[in-house]
Write a protein that holds these residues in place. Sequence first.
Motif, mmCIF file in Angstrom:
data_model
loop_
_atom_site.group_PDB
_atom_site.id
_atom_site.type_symbol
_atom_site.label_atom_id
_atom_site.label_comp_id
_atom_site.label_asym_id
_atom_site.label_seq_id
_atom_site.Cartn_x
_atom_site.Cartn_y
_atom_site.Cartn_z
ATOM 1 N N ILE A 166 -1.327 15.928 10.565
ATOM 2 C CA ILE A 166 -2.127 14.959 9.812
ATOM 3 C C ILE A 166 -1.225 14.352 8.747
ATOM 4 C CG2 ILE A 166 -4.105 14.635 8.286
ATOM 5 C CD1 ILE A 166 -5.418 17.023 9.699
ATOM 6 N N SER A 167 -1.284 13.063 8.603
ATOM 7 C CA SER A 167 -0.504 12.398 7.573
ATOM 8 C C SER A 167 -1.440 11.597 6.687
ATOM 9 C CB SER A 167 0.532 11.465 8.200
ATOM 10 O OG SER A 167 1.313 10.835 7.202
ATOM 11 N N ASP A 168 -1.310 11.785 5.398
ATOM 12 C CA ASP A 168 -2.128 11.030 4.451
ATOM 13 C C ASP A 168 -1.500 9.647 4.264
ATOM 14 O OD1 ASP A 168 -3.738 10.029 2.513
ATOM 15 O OD2 ASP A 168 -3.142 11.446 0.951
ATOM 16 N N VAL A 169 -2.091 8.664 4.880
ATOM 17 C CA VAL A 169 -1.553 7.306 4.789
ATOM 18 C C VAL A 169 -2.362 6.446 3.822
ATOM 19 C CG1 VAL A 169 -0.514 7.324 7.091
ATOM 20 C CG2 VAL A 169 -2.894 6.587 6.817
ATOM 21 N N SER A 170 -3.212 7.099 3.027
ATOM 22 C CA SER A 170 -4.086 6.325 2.134
ATOM 23 C C SER A 170 -3.287 5.501 1.133
ATOM 24 C CB SER A 170 -5.060 7.253 1.410
ATOM 25 O OG SER A 170 -4.357 8.208 0.626
ATOM 26 N N HIS A 171 -2.099 5.993 0.759
ATOM 27 C CA HIS A 171 -1.290 5.232 -0.193
ATOM 28 C C HIS A 171 -0.766 3.944 0.424
ATOM 29 C CE1 HIS A 171 1.546 7.713 2.070
ATOM 30 N NE2 HIS A 171 2.480 6.830 1.773
ATOM 31 N N ASN A 172 -0.802 3.852 1.770
ATOM 32 C CA ASN A 172 -0.415 2.615 2.450
ATOM 33 C C ASN A 172 -1.564 1.628 2.587
ATOM 34 O OD1 ASN A 172 1.348 4.944 3.776
ATOM 35 N ND2 ASN A 172 2.525 3.054 3.919
ATOM 36 N N HIS A 173 -2.729 1.994 2.098
ATOM 37 C CA HIS A 173 -3.906 1.153 2.274
ATOM 38 C C HIS A 173 -4.278 0.378 1.014
ATOM 39 C CE1 HIS A 173 -5.329 3.949 5.790
ATOM 40 N NE2 HIS A 173 -4.274 3.232 6.082
ATOM 41 N N HIS A 174 -3.427 0.452 0.008
ATOM 42 C CA HIS A 174 -3.709 -0.244 -1.251
ATOM 43 C C HIS A 174 -2.420 -0.859 -1.789
ATOM 44 C CE1 HIS A 174 -7.739 1.521 -1.529
ATOM 45 N NE2 HIS A 174 -7.179 2.629 -1.078
ATOM 46 N N GLY A 175 -2.568 -1.931 -2.536
ATOM 47 C CA GLY A 175 -1.427 -2.608 -3.127
ATOM 48 C C GLY A 175 -0.869 -3.671 -2.213
ATOM 49 N N MET A 176 -0.377 -4.748 -2.791
ATOM 50 C CA MET A 176 0.183 -5.873 -2.061
ATOM 51 C C MET A 176 -0.833 -6.446 -1.069
ATOM 52 S SD MET A 176 3.126 -7.290 -2.687
ATOM 53 C CE MET A 176 4.116 -5.921 -3.286
ATOM 54 N N GLY A 177 -2.126 -6.316 -1.424
ATOM 55 C CA GLY A 177 -3.178 -6.899 -0.606
ATOM 56 C C GLY A 177 -3.631 -6.053 0.564
ATOM 57 N N ARG A 178 -3.043 -4.875 0.746
ATOM 58 C CA ARG A 178 -3.357 -4.079 1.931
ATOM 59 C C ARG A 178 -4.803 -3.608 1.961
ATOM 60 N NH1 ARG A 178 1.676 0.001 1.631
ATOM 61 N NH2 ARG A 178 1.325 -0.390 -0.586
ATOM 62 N N GLU A 179 -5.422 -3.474 0.810
ATOM 63 C CA GLU A 179 -6.815 -3.030 0.778
ATOM 64 C C GLU A 179 -7.757 -4.043 1.437
ATOM 65 O OE1 GLU A 179 -5.645 -4.858 -3.225
ATOM 66 O OE2 GLU A 179 -4.812 -3.398 -1.806
ATOM 67 N N LEU A 180 -7.346 -5.301 1.498
ATOM 68 C CA LEU A 180 -8.195 -6.333 2.078
ATOM 69 C C LEU A 180 -8.229 -6.284 3.606
ATOM 70 C CD1 LEU A 180 -7.103 -9.341 -0.182
ATOM 71 C CD2 LEU A 180 -9.061 -7.821 -0.485
ATOM 72 N N PHE A 181 -7.351 -5.496 4.205
ATOM 73 C CA PHE A 181 -7.231 -5.451 5.658
ATOM 74 C C PHE A 181 -7.796 -4.168 6.255
ATOM 75 C CE2 PHE A 181 -4.493 -8.738 4.273
ATOM 76 C CZ PHE A 181 -4.395 -9.657 5.320
#
Length: 610
Positions: A569-584
């Motif tokens: 399992i890899s926690d990729v939540s930090h890749n889901h925010h910042g630089m607009g990534r939360e909008l996708f």
Amino acid sequence: MNPIVAAVTERIIERSRQTRADYLARMEQARRNKPHRTELSCGNLAHGFAACGGEDKNRLKMMQRANIGIISAYNDMLSAHQPLERFPALIKEAASGMGCTAQFAGGVPAMCDGVTQGQPGMELSLFSRDTIAMATAVGLSHNMFDAVLCLGVCDKIVPGLLIGALSFGHLPVIFVPAGPMTTGLSNSEKSRIRQLYAEGKVDRDALLQCESDSYHGPGTCTFYGTANSNQLLMEAMGVHLPGTSFVNPNTPLRDALTKAAAEQACRITELGPDYRPLCRVIDEKAIVNGIVALLATGGSTNHTMHIIAIARAAGVIVNWDDFSDLSDAVPLLTRIYPNGTADVNHFHAAGGMALLFNQLLSAKVLHEDVLTVAGQGLAQYTSEPFLDGEKLIWREGATQSLDSSVISSVGEPFAANGGLRLLKGNLGRGVIKVSAVKPEHRIVEAPALVLHDQDDLEPLFKSGDLDRDCVVVVRFQGPSAIGMPELHKLTPFLGTLQDRGFKVALVTDGRMSGASGKVPAAIHVTPEAYNGGMLARVRNGDLIRVNAETGELELLVNESELAKREPAISDVSHNHHGMGRELFAGMRRLVSGAEQGACSLFVDNPGQSI
């Protein structure tokens, strides 16, 4: 026809019979046999031409002549798109000369993978394609237009424009390229300096100077990556005018071709006798032609996803078996960097697209009997444009290579097949581009080194821990996990290890794209680790076999042992925010697997748009 190409085409037609019929029925329903703006109320129409000049306003009121919609990816940060700034004025002038009008229907976003490479923004790159498709639809939704000109060049932009335009496939659509920048620092020298920098032998100033000398002016980057593969595909599928792909920007010939595209769009609307809607241009044979041209030139692996998504937008169902089988039938005819030292300007000078089509048609691996924006049949694409004074005309192109080190012939190809292979095994399904990989490097069996972030490779390289045979597994990079970024930061390090004599390969559910180079890379592996794919069960030290000759992608661990393992399992939540990534977030939840086009725009029934 070559029997393999014919058989693959026939099975695509059969597989797509219902979805294609449904798509064509929707497009037929959208036809009007009169200007589409006649559907608008007076208030609608008044808003639609309020800002027009007097002559254009009168023409739009008269309801007799075509109105051309312009969808553009212009911005002045991208070298490839900066020349597009001038195109709308040229198009409007040409349309006016035909007694028609043209309006700028809308702009679409255009990000540069060269700028975002290795940065958080790269995790939006693949999803930008679907965003562009939706933005194209928004621009055309005003129902003011009788034909469309799409202005775009680079990686996700052209596929996005085409996917969006196919929702308006009842309209004629012509793609208008900007052309490549002139040749700068050679690609081989650029690659050499990048590798020296990775080894710590040159400093950042030397690297920046190298990159600046390579990417030095307006136009597309000159290596044969996804951007230039896009241009080849649009011409092979018949939505460019013949010979327009690789004419340099800001030249009289490029301007003449831009005007000619506008004039042709005016001629082929349903208001006249020569109606050529996009839905009839992009069919099963056109899709096969695109794949064949891509394979014959060692083009971008990104198109193993983009072509699938484009095809689905037209109701056509394509998979990686089709790519692989076609690759067996198609000879490799070009050596363009990273598959050689030449760039696309050298390719164009050696005979370019006209010579390529001439060779592929003679080998009977292209369907000639297709409808294109230029007319009936692909044979006219063996001609090339030139200026006779101020008049644009086409003449027969080269029939023999002007530089056999760049373009070969079907009688003496650089390789007997197209260099793109399907890999499959207990690790899943993936693709590998072998046209740039020497035969002695195409089979690797070595212990796995597992990473969850491409940035973790550099410290291992610098510490010497990578001085050994290894298969580097970079997982949790897929579309559902973090948007499937390209992983080119790995290339210099892996290339150096290979040069030191180690057996090295890469296996990833991420991308490497059109610049995939000399290291064997099994990419786009699906199912991805984030969705429970076997990649999630690989451990450091496991033996992995990557065999590009036989198409094997195997984790050499017995099944009973694998059954006991819990997936990582890899926690990729930090890749889901910042630089607009939360909008996708919605796109990450909806996106299909790589072999289904890594697309968020379709429901489960392939070919049916949401």
